[in-house]
Design a protein around this motif. Structure first.
Motif, PDB file in Angstrom:
ATOM      1  N   MET A  90       1.290   6.769  -6.801  1.00 66.55           N
ATOM      2  CA  MET A  90       0.222   7.687  -7.167  1.00 66.55           C
ATOM      3  C   MET A  90       0.587   9.136  -6.882  1.00 66.55           C
ATOM      4  SD  MET A  90      -2.111   5.951  -8.579  1.00 66.55           S
ATOM      5  CE  MET A  90      -0.839   4.916  -9.230  1.00 66.55           C
ATOM      6  N   GLY A  91       1.551   9.370  -5.988  1.00 69.61           N
ATOM      7  CA  GLY A  91       1.987  10.726  -5.677  1.00 69.61           C
ATOM      8  C   GLY A  91       2.855  11.334  -6.767  1.00 69.61           C
ATOM      9  N   GLY A  92       3.338  10.531  -7.669  1.00 70.66           N
ATOM     10  CA  GLY A  92       4.172  11.020  -8.764  1.00 70.66           C
ATOM     11  C   GLY A  92       5.509  10.314  -8.771  1.00 70.66           C
ATOM     12  N   ALA A 149       0.833  -1.208   0.000  1.00 66.82           N
ATOM     13  CA  ALA A 149       0.000   0.000   0.000  1.00 66.82           C
ATOM     14  C   ALA A 149       0.862   1.249   0.000  1.00 66.82           C
ATOM     15  CB  ALA A 149      -0.937  -0.013   1.209  1.00 66.82           C
ATOM     16  N   ASN A 150       1.985   1.215   0.722  1.00 65.28           N
ATOM     17  CA  ASN A 150       2.893   2.364   0.725  1.00 65.28           C
ATOM     18  C   ASN A 150       3.501   2.598  -0.648  1.00 65.28           C
ATOM     19  OD1 ASN A 150       2.467   2.863   3.433  1.00 65.28           O
ATOM     20  ND2 ASN A 150       4.211   1.646   4.095  1.00 65.28           N
ATOM     21  N   VAL A 151       3.914   1.522  -1.317  1.00 65.84           N
ATOM     22  CA  VAL A 151       4.465   1.656  -2.671  1.00 65.84           C
ATOM     23  C   VAL A 151       3.404   2.214  -3.615  1.00 65.84           C
ATOM     24  CG1 VAL A 151       5.399   0.380  -4.650  1.00 65.84           C
ATOM     25  CG2 VAL A 151       6.201  -0.137  -2.347  1.00 65.84           C
ATOM     26  N   TYR A 152       2.175   1.755  -3.458  1.00 61.93           N
ATOM     27  CA  TYR A 152       1.077   2.262  -4.287  1.00 61.93           C
ATOM     28  C   TYR A 152       0.870   3.764  -4.063  1.00 61.93           C
ATOM     29  CZ  TYR A 152      -3.678   3.057  -5.894  1.00 61.93           C
ATOM     30  OH  TYR A 152      -4.786   3.573  -6.513  1.00 61.93           O
ATOM     31  N   LEU A 153       0.879   4.192  -2.803  1.00 61.34           N
ATOM     32  CA  LEU A 153       0.679   5.614  -2.524  1.00 61.34           C
ATOM     33  C   LEU A 153       1.809   6.472  -3.093  1.00 61.34           C
ATOM     34  CD1 LEU A 153      -0.678   5.471   1.123  1.00 61.34           C
ATOM     35  CD2 LEU A 153      -1.926   6.113  -0.938  1.00 61.34           C
TER      36      LEU A 153
END
Length: 117
Positions: free
Chosen positions: A47-49, A40-44
């Motif tokens: 998505m942040g750029g 989930a951290n990698v996904y966030l």
């Protein structure tokens, strides 16, 4: 191409974490939760750029603009860093609780723990 590779890695991490959460061993369940939270951290962060310049430095590539056009959101990175630290503490606590369960019951198998209760 980078986004496709990251999507595959994130999917594989979620799949591995789900596989581990469904095991009978408590330690594997804890590690499954850890892997899912890291996915989930990698996904966030994704998505942040993924790329871009530093927000307050001028563009030196000759684009004519005063600042970088494509920047990474630093708020997402700060939140993920906080989530990593909190996740580390939670994981340490869960592993200590698992050790205490093993000391009390002599097993960490969930089926045997359910039968002894």
């Amino acid at each position: 191409m980078t986004q496709l590779v990251l999507a595959g890695v994130i999917g594989a991490l979620f799949a591995l974490g789900t596989f581990l959460v469904l095991r009978r061993d408590v330690v594997r369940v804890v590690w499954g939760v850890v892997i899912i939270s890291q996915a989930a951290n990698v996904y966030l962060v994704t998505m942040g750029g993924l790329g871009g310049g530093v927000p307050f430095l001028p563009d030196t590539h000759g684009g004519g603009h005063g600042g970088a056009v494509n920047v990474t959101d630093p708020l997402v990175q700060a939140l993920v860093l906080t989530a990593i630290v909190i996740g580390f503490g939670t994981t340490a606590f869960a592993l200590v609780l698992t050790y205490r369960v093993y000391e009390e019951h002599g097993t960490i198998d969930m089926n045997e723990l359910g039968d002894s209760a």
